[in-house]
Design an enzyme around this catalytic site. Structure first.
Site, PDB file in Angstrom:
ATOM      1  N   TYR A  50       0.842  -1.193   0.000  1.00 29.78           N
ATOM      2  CA  TYR A  50       0.000   0.000   0.000  1.00 29.78           C
ATOM      3  C   TYR A  50       0.876   1.242   0.000  1.00 29.78           C
ATOM      4  O   TYR A  50       1.859   1.300   0.732  1.00 29.78           O
ATOM      5  CB  TYR A  50      -0.915   0.027   1.233  1.00 29.78           C
ATOM      6  N   GLU A  52      -0.601   4.799  -0.493  1.00 24.56           N
ATOM      7  CA  GLU A  52      -1.438   5.979  -0.770  1.00 24.56           C
ATOM      8  C   GLU A  52      -0.628   7.250  -0.538  1.00 24.56           C
ATOM      9  O   GLU A  52       0.118   7.361   0.440  1.00 24.56           O
ATOM     10  CB  GLU A  52      -2.690   5.952   0.106  1.00 24.56           C
ATOM     11  N   ASP A 196      -6.467  14.037 -24.987  1.00 26.51           N
ATOM     12  CA  ASP A 196      -6.431  12.616 -24.621  1.00 26.51           C
ATOM     13  C   ASP A 196      -5.691  11.904 -25.755  1.00 26.51           C
ATOM     14  O   ASP A 196      -6.253  11.684 -26.830  1.00 26.51           O
ATOM     15  CB  ASP A 196      -7.871  12.112 -24.486  1.00 26.51           C
ATOM     16  N   THR A 222      -3.339   6.414 -22.074  1.00 21.02           N
ATOM     17  CA  THR A 222      -3.170   5.078 -21.521  1.00 21.02           C
ATOM     18  C   THR A 222      -1.726   4.690 -21.794  1.00 21.02           C
ATOM     19  O   THR A 222      -1.023   5.334 -22.580  1.00 21.02           O
ATOM     20  CB  THR A 222      -4.105   4.060 -22.200  1.00 21.02           C
ATOM     21  N   LYS A 225      -1.402   1.136 -25.249  1.00 23.53           N
ATOM     22  CA  LYS A 225      -1.733   1.113 -26.681  1.00 23.53           C
ATOM     23  C   LYS A 225      -0.434   1.268 -27.479  1.00 23.53           C
ATOM     24  O   LYS A 225       0.416   0.402 -27.392  1.00 23.53           O
ATOM     25  CB  LYS A 225      -2.772   2.197 -26.986  1.00 23.53           C
ATOM     26  N   ARG A 231      -1.335  -2.302 -18.945  1.00 20.95           N
ATOM     27  CA  ARG A 231      -2.647  -1.646 -18.988  1.00 20.95           C
ATOM     28  C   ARG A 231      -2.710  -0.598 -17.871  1.00 20.95           C
ATOM     29  O   ARG A 231      -2.519  -0.919 -16.697  1.00 20.95           O
ATOM     30  CB  ARG A 231      -3.713  -2.723 -18.793  1.00 20.95           C
TER      31      ARG A 231
HETATM   32  N1  DSN Z   1     -11.344   0.950 -25.587  1.00 19.90           N
HETATM   33  C1  DSN Z   1     -10.324   1.773 -26.158  1.00 19.90           C
HETATM   34  C2  DSN Z   1     -10.274   1.676 -27.635  1.00 19.90           C
HETATM   35  O1  DSN Z   1     -10.459   0.579 -28.136  1.00 19.90           O
HETATM   36  O2  DSN Z   1     -10.038   2.649 -28.317  1.00 19.90           O
HETATM   37  C3  DSN Z   1     -10.426   3.153 -25.720  1.00 19.90           C
HETATM   38  O3  DSN Z   1     -10.354   3.195 -24.346  1.00 19.90           O
END
Ligand code: DSN
Length: 414
Positions: A50, A52, A196, A222, A225, A231
Site C-alpha cells: 500500500y 497511498e 487525450d 493510456t 496502446k 494496462r
Molecule cells: N477501448 C479503447 C479503444 O479501443 O479505443 C479506448 O479506451
C-alpha cells in the site's frame, strides 16, 4: 508453487489466451503486446504494498523502495513527453480522464468535445458515462466532405459557448491532430485545452505525430496502446495544474496506487525512449498506410480516404454489412478487429457501420508492408464472402502460419 499446480483451471484459461494471441492477427487499434521486461515488472511482489500518497508523502510506512519505483516512472514520463509534471497513478485511461476533468471543472461546466460517433471516447461525454452526466458537452465534428476536424466549426462553437475546457484526442480518428490550432482557439476563448492521446502516445514520443505538450495544459494517455506498456493510464500537465491533478487522482478518485503496474509503466517508458522504438513507431504508420491502401484498392470506402497514423476505419454505409457482422466474420478467420461508429452513423453503437483496423500489435511482431498487403487481401476476401465457411477456415490456417513466422516472445505456461 507454480500457477499450474495451484490453480490448473486458471492456468489453462491463461494458456489458451496466450495461444490465441500467438496464433491470430491482432488488428484492434488500441491493443499491443507488452515486452517480457514489462510483464516481469508487473508480476512482482510490488503488488503487495500500500502506498497511498505520492513519493516522499505517503500515508503508510515502508515505502522507501516504492518511492524509487514511482519516482522513476514520473521522471521518465516527464522527460519522454517533455512535460512539467506527470502523475503515473491512474489505473486506466478513464480514471485519468476523470481526474483531468475534476481537477479543473465543477459539475455543470461546459466542455467542447468531439461528436462521439466521429471518433470520440466514452469519457468524452457519453450520456451513459460520468463525463456526460457531470458536464455539459457541446460537440464539434469532422467535415462532411473530407471527414477531417472542421476548425472553423470548432472556433465558432468555442466563441459561441465559451467552454471552460476544450477536449481533443480520439479513439477512431485516422488523421493527424492539429494541436496548435486547438491551442490557439482555446487561448482565444480562455479555455483549458485537454488532449487525450491514449491512442497516439507512442507515435508522439517517437516524433511520428506532433505533440500536444506546449499547446494543451493537460494531457492524458493510456500506457498500453501504441506506448506498448502495461494496462494503465497517466496524466501530464503544466506546472500550474500539478497540485490540482495530483489531488484529483488521490484522494479524490483513487486510493492505493498499483505500484507493480507503475513499475511496468516505468519500464515501458524506458523502452519507448530508445531509438528502436522510434523505428517501431515509424513502421506502425507505414504499415497502416500500406494496409489501408490495399483495402481501398479492393473497393472499400475508408473514413477520410486513408490514414496518417496507426489506424484506419472502413465505412460500410454503402453496403448491407454492419461493423458487428464484419468483426464477427473476421474473428472466424483469426483476424481480430473492432467495430466502430463512422461519421453520419445511423446504426446503434453496438451494431455500427464501420470497422476500425490498427497496426500497432502486428508491427510489434515484426510484420511489414508485404504482410500488410497479404492481411488486407484476407480481410477483403472474408468481407466479400461472408457466408463462405471454407474460405474462412482456409484463411484461418494461413493466418496461423503467418503468426508462427512472427512469434511473440511469451513463455508457455507449465
Ligand atoms: N477501448 C479503447 C479503444 O479501443 O479505443 C479506448 O479506451
Amino acid at each position: 508453487m507454480s500457477l499450474g499446480s495451484v490453480d490448473p483451471e486458471m492456468a489453462r484459461a491463461i494458456a489458451s489466451e496466450i495461444e490465441r494471441q500467438q496464433t491470430s492477427l491482432e488488428l484492434i487499434a488500441s491493443e499491443n503486446f507488452a515486452s517480457c521486461a514489462v510483464l516481469e515488472a508487473m508480476g512482482t511482489p510490488l503488488t503487495n504494498k500500500y502506498a497511498e500518497g505520492y513519493p516522499g508523502r505517503r500515508y503508510y510506512g515502508g515505502c522507501e523502495y516504492i518511492d524509487v519505483v514511482e519516482s522513476l516512472a514520473i521522471e521518465r514520463a516527464e522527460r519522454l513527453f517533455g512535460a512539467d509534471h506527470a502523475n503515473v497513478q491512474p489505473h486506466s485511461g478513464s480514471s485519468a480522464n476523470m481526474a483531468a476533468y475534476f481537477a479543473v471543472l465543477e459539475p455543470g461546466d461546459t466542455i467542447l468535445g468531439m461528436e462521439l460517433s466521429h471518433g470520440g471516447h466514452l469519457t468524452h461525454g457519453s450520456e451513459v458515462n460520468f463525463s456526460g452526466q457531470f458536464f455539459k458537452f457541446v460537440r464539434y465534428g469532422v467535415g462532411e466532405q473530407d471527414q477531417r476536424i472542421d476548425f472553423d466549426q470548432v472556433r465558432e462553437l468555442a466563441r459561441a459557448h465559451r467552454p471552460k475546457l476544450i477536449q481533443c484526442g480520439y479513439t477512431a480518428y485516422p488523421r493527424t491532430i492539429d494541436f496548435r490550432s486547438f491551442g490557439e482557439i482555446a487561448r482565444e476563448v480562455d479555455a483549458i485545452l485537454f488532449a487525450d492521446i491514449a491512442h497516439i502516445a507512442g507515435l508522439v514520443v517517437a516524433g511520428v505525430h506532433p505533440t500536444p505538450v506546449g499547446h494543451a495544459q493537460i494531457v492524458t494517455t493510456t500506457t498500453h496502446k501504441t506506448l506498448r506498456g502495461p494496462r494503465g493510464g497517466l496524466i501530464l500537465c503544466d506546472a500550474k495544474y500539478a497540485p490540482a491533478i495530483d489531488r484529483a487522482v488521490f484522494p479524490f478518485s483513487q486510493g492505493g496506487p498499483l505500484e507493480h503496474v507503475i513499475a511496468a509503466k516505468a519500464v515501458a517508458l524506458e523502452e519507448a525512449s530508445r531509438p528502436e522504438f522510434k523505428e517501431y513507431a515509424q513502421q506502425i504508420v507505414r504499415n497502416a498506410r500500406a494496409m489501408a491502401e490495399a483495402v481501398a484498392e479492393r473497393g472499400f470506402r475508408l473514413v477520410s480516404g486513408g490514414t496518417d497514423n496507426h489506424l484506419f476505419v472502413i465505412d460500410f454505409r454503402d453496403r448491407e454489412l454492419s461493423g458487428l457482422k464484419a468483426q464477427r466474420r473476421l474473428d472466424r478467420a483469426g483476424i481480430t478487429t473492432s467495430k466502430s461508429t463512422v461519421p453520419g452513423e445511423r446504426r446503434s453503437p453496438w451494431v455500427t457501420s464501420g470497422l476500425r483496423v490498427g497496426t500497432p500489435a502486428i508491427t510489434t511482431r515484426g510484420m511489414r508492408e508485404e504482410e500488410m498487403r497479404q492481411i488486407a487481401g484476407w480481410l477483403a476476401d472474408v468481407l466479400e464472402n461472408l457466408e463462405d465457411e471454407e474460405l474462412a477456415a482456409r484463411i484461418r490456417e494461413q493466418v496461423c502460419e503467418l503468426c508462427l513466422r512472427f512469434p511473440l516472445p511469451y513463455p508457455v505456461l507449465a
